[in-house]
Design a protein around this motif. Structure first.
Motif, PDB file in Angstrom:
ATOM      1  N   ALA A  38       0.851  -1.186   0.000  1.00 16.13           N
ATOM      2  CA  ALA A  38       0.000   0.000   0.000  1.00 16.13           C
ATOM      3  C   ALA A  38       0.889   1.239   0.000  1.00 16.13           C
ATOM      4  CB  ALA A  38      -0.898   0.011   1.239  1.00 16.13           C
ATOM      5  N   VAL A  39       0.492   2.240  -0.788  1.00 16.42           N
ATOM      6  CA  VAL A  39       1.167   3.533  -0.837  1.00 16.42           C
ATOM      7  C   VAL A  39       0.114   4.571  -0.453  1.00 16.42           C
ATOM      8  CG1 VAL A  39       2.430   5.183  -2.267  1.00 16.42           C
ATOM      9  CG2 VAL A  39       2.617   2.715  -2.734  1.00 16.42           C
ATOM     10  N   ILE A  40       0.409   5.403   0.541  1.00 18.98           N
ATOM     11  CA  ILE A  40      -0.583   6.310   1.097  1.00 18.98           C
ATOM     12  C   ILE A  40      -0.139   7.755   0.932  1.00 18.98           C
ATOM     13  CG2 ILE A  40      -1.975   6.865   3.129  1.00 18.98           C
ATOM     14  CD1 ILE A  40       0.099   3.736   3.260  1.00 18.98           C
ATOM     15  N   LEU A  41      -1.041   8.589   0.398  1.00 20.80           N
ATOM     16  CA  LEU A  41      -0.801  10.021   0.271  1.00 20.80           C
ATOM     17  C   LEU A  41      -1.637  10.711   1.353  1.00 20.80           C
ATOM     18  CD1 LEU A  41      -0.597  12.070  -2.966  1.00 20.80           C
ATOM     19  CD2 LEU A  41      -1.758  12.963  -0.975  1.00 20.80           C
ATOM     20  N   GLU A  84       0.117   0.932   7.923  1.00 21.99           N
ATOM     21  CA  GLU A  84       1.393   1.526   7.514  1.00 21.99           C
ATOM     22  C   GLU A  84       1.412   3.036   7.741  1.00 21.99           C
ATOM     23  OE1 GLU A  84       4.252   0.251   6.715  1.00 21.99           O
ATOM     24  OE2 GLU A  84       3.653  -1.839   6.557  1.00 21.99           O
ATOM     25  N   LEU A  85       0.292   3.697   7.483  1.00 16.17           N
ATOM     26  CA  LEU A  85       0.213   5.141   7.744  1.00 16.17           C
ATOM     27  C   LEU A  85       0.527   5.422   9.208  1.00 16.17           C
ATOM     28  CD1 LEU A  85      -0.544   8.073   6.987  1.00 16.17           C
ATOM     29  CD2 LEU A  85      -2.912   7.467   7.527  1.00 16.17           C
ATOM     30  N   GLU A  86      -0.107   4.675  10.088  1.00 21.85           N
ATOM     31  CA  GLU A  86       0.080   4.902  11.521  1.00 21.85           C
ATOM     32  C   GLU A  86       1.483   4.509  11.984  1.00 21.85           C
ATOM     33  OE1 GLU A  86      -2.597   4.506  15.552  1.00 21.85           O
ATOM     34  OE2 GLU A  86      -3.182   3.391  13.761  1.00 21.85           O
ATOM     35  N   GLU A  87       1.978   3.358  11.513  1.00 23.40           N
ATOM     36  CA  GLU A  87       3.307   2.914  11.937  1.00 23.40           C
ATOM     37  C   GLU A  87       4.410   3.865  11.481  1.00 23.40           C
ATOM     38  OE1 GLU A  87       2.489  -1.921  11.963  1.00 23.40           O
ATOM     39  OE2 GLU A  87       3.860  -1.077  10.489  1.00 23.40           O
ATOM     40  N   ALA A  93      -6.244   8.048   9.920  1.00 23.67           N
ATOM     41  CA  ALA A  93      -7.054   8.844   9.000  1.00 23.67           C
ATOM     42  C   ALA A  93      -8.526   8.493   9.151  1.00 23.67           C
ATOM     43  CB  ALA A  93      -6.612   8.590   7.562  1.00 23.67           C
ATOM     44  N   ASN A  94      -9.384   9.523   9.086  1.00 27.31           N
ATOM     45  CA  ASN A  94     -10.833   9.290   9.093  1.00 27.31           C
ATOM     46  C   ASN A  94     -11.296   8.694   7.778  1.00 27.31           C
ATOM     47  OD1 ASN A  94     -11.203  10.287  11.663  1.00 27.31           O
ATOM     48  ND2 ASN A  94     -11.681  12.355  10.970  1.00 27.31           N
ATOM     49  N   GLU A  95     -10.565   8.992   6.709  1.00 26.25           N
ATOM     50  CA  GLU A  95     -10.968   8.556   5.379  1.00 26.25           C
ATOM     51  C   GLU A  95      -9.739   8.089   4.605  1.00 26.25           C
ATOM     52  OE1 GLU A  95     -13.742  10.395   1.797  1.00 26.25           O
ATOM     53  OE2 GLU A  95     -12.832  11.757   3.242  1.00 26.25           O
ATOM     54  N   PHE A 116      -3.503   5.054  -2.285  1.00 24.60           N
ATOM     55  CA  PHE A 116      -4.566   5.618  -1.456  1.00 24.60           C
ATOM     56  C   PHE A 116      -4.296   7.081  -1.142  1.00 24.60           C
ATOM     57  CE2 PHE A 116      -4.450   1.123  -0.539  1.00 24.60           C
ATOM     58  CZ  PHE A 116      -5.788   0.753  -0.517  1.00 24.60           C
ATOM     59  N   VAL A 117      -5.380   7.834  -0.908  1.00 18.71           N
ATOM     60  CA  VAL A 117      -5.319   9.166  -0.317  1.00 18.71           C
ATOM     61  C   VAL A 117      -5.882   9.030   1.089  1.00 18.71           C
ATOM     62  CG1 VAL A 117      -6.310  11.493  -0.365  1.00 18.71           C
ATOM     63  CG2 VAL A 117      -5.517  10.448  -2.478  1.00 18.71           C
ATOM     64  N   ALA A 118      -5.233   9.642   2.067  1.00 21.65           N
ATOM     65  CA  ALA A 118      -5.708   9.620   3.456  1.00 21.65           C
ATOM     66  C   ALA A 118      -6.052  11.047   3.882  1.00 21.65           C
ATOM     67  CB  ALA A 118      -4.647   9.025   4.373  1.00 21.65           C
ATOM     68  N   LYS A 119      -7.271  11.229   4.409  1.00 23.61           N
ATOM     69  CA  LYS A 119      -7.727  12.547   4.854  1.00 23.61           C
ATOM     70  C   LYS A 119      -8.251  12.455   6.282  1.00 23.61           C
ATOM     71  CE  LYS A 119      -9.304  14.791   0.724  1.00 23.61           C
ATOM     72  NZ  LYS A 119     -10.501  15.280   0.039  1.00 23.61           N
ATOM     73  N   GLY A 120      -8.371  13.615   6.921  1.00 26.47           N
ATOM     74  CA  GLY A 120      -8.853  13.649   8.300  1.00 26.47           C
ATOM     75  C   GLY A 120      -7.852  13.015   9.244  1.00 26.47           C
ATOM     76  N   LEU A 121      -6.620  13.499   9.181  1.00 27.50           N
ATOM     77  CA  LEU A 121      -5.548  12.898   9.971  1.00 27.50           C
ATOM     78  C   LEU A 121      -5.640  13.286  11.442  1.00 27.50           C
ATOM     79  CD1 LEU A 121      -2.467  13.483   7.620  1.00 27.50           C
ATOM     80  CD2 LEU A 121      -4.062  11.550   7.651  1.00 27.50           C
ATOM     81  N   SER A 122      -5.331  12.320  12.296  1.00 29.36           N
ATOM     82  CA  SER A 122      -5.242  12.535  13.746  1.00 29.36           C
ATOM     83  C   SER A 122      -3.954  11.911  14.245  1.00 29.36           C
ATOM     84  CB  SER A 122      -6.405  11.865  14.479  1.00 29.36           C
ATOM     85  OG  SER A 122      -7.634  12.366  14.032  1.00 29.36           O
ATOM     86  N   LYS A 123      -3.266  12.639  15.129  1.00 31.47           N
ATOM     87  CA  LYS A 123      -2.028  12.119  15.722  1.00 31.47           C
ATOM     88  C   LYS A 123      -2.385  10.982  16.675  1.00 31.47           C
ATOM     89  CE  LYS A 123       2.416  12.894  15.754  1.00 31.47           C
ATOM     90  NZ  LYS A 123       3.116  12.184  14.716  1.00 31.47           N
TER      91      LYS A 123
END
Length: 172
Positions: A38-41, A84-87, A93-95, A116-123
């Motif tokens: 997975a590749v996340i933007l 992977e985004l979180e790690e 991401a919310n979305e 993928f596109v990730a939006k609504g990011l939270s730490k």
């Protein structure tokens, strides 16, 4: 046709097998068997894109890239993207929006990279790099990213493919 595993490392194998081509010719072909990635933007609340500056031992240098990672066994690709985004960045991401896929090394590897596109990011508190990962998290504007691609500071193909697809689809 019978496959012969020449070497195995983590979830990646070097496989040799007899293959029949569409013209009927039979050849011995060696493939890197890869479970996919997975590749996340990730887009932050300011419209910046979250990149990772990651040391790549194979190249012995740092690469600016979008967060990405290999699928675990039987893991749904959307779950891999979120994990992977979180790690790699410490964000959830919310979305998470699928953008399709690319085949980066079709001449010798069966890897499919899912974009993928990730939006609504939270730490989050989950920032856990693998033992072989050294990562710095950066927030970069699209204008800066485009300039970095032009001047060669960003050379990672999967990142450029994901950025291009996201831009063409109107996400950035």
């Amino acid at each position: 046709m019978e496959k012969k595993v020449i070497h195995q490392w983590k979830r990646i194998s070097l496989v040799e097998e007899r293959v029949e081509l569409p013209n009927g010719k039979q050849i011995t072909h060696t493939t890197i068997a890869h479970p996919g990635a997975a590749v996340i933007l990730p887009i932050d609340d300011n419209g910046n894109i979250v990149f990772v500056n990651q040391y790549r031992p194979s190249l012995r240098k740092w690469l600016l890239e979008l967060p990405a990672g290999t699928l675990e066994s039987d893991e749904p690709i959307e779950v891999c993207a979120a994990r992977e985004l979180e790690e790699e960045t410490g964000y959830s991401a919310n979305e998470i929006i699928p953008l399709g896929q690319v085949t980066p090394l079709a001449g010798f590897c069966d890897e499919i990279q899912y974009l993928f596109v990730a939006k609504g990011l939270s730490k989050t508190s989950r920032y856990t790099c693998d033992d072989d990962e050294v990562i710095e998290v950066l927030h970069i504007s699209l204008a800066e990213i485009e300039q970095m691609i032009i001047n060669g500071s960003i050379s990672d193909a999967k990142s450029m493919a994901c950025l291009s697809k996201a831009k063409l689809c109107g996400y950035i």
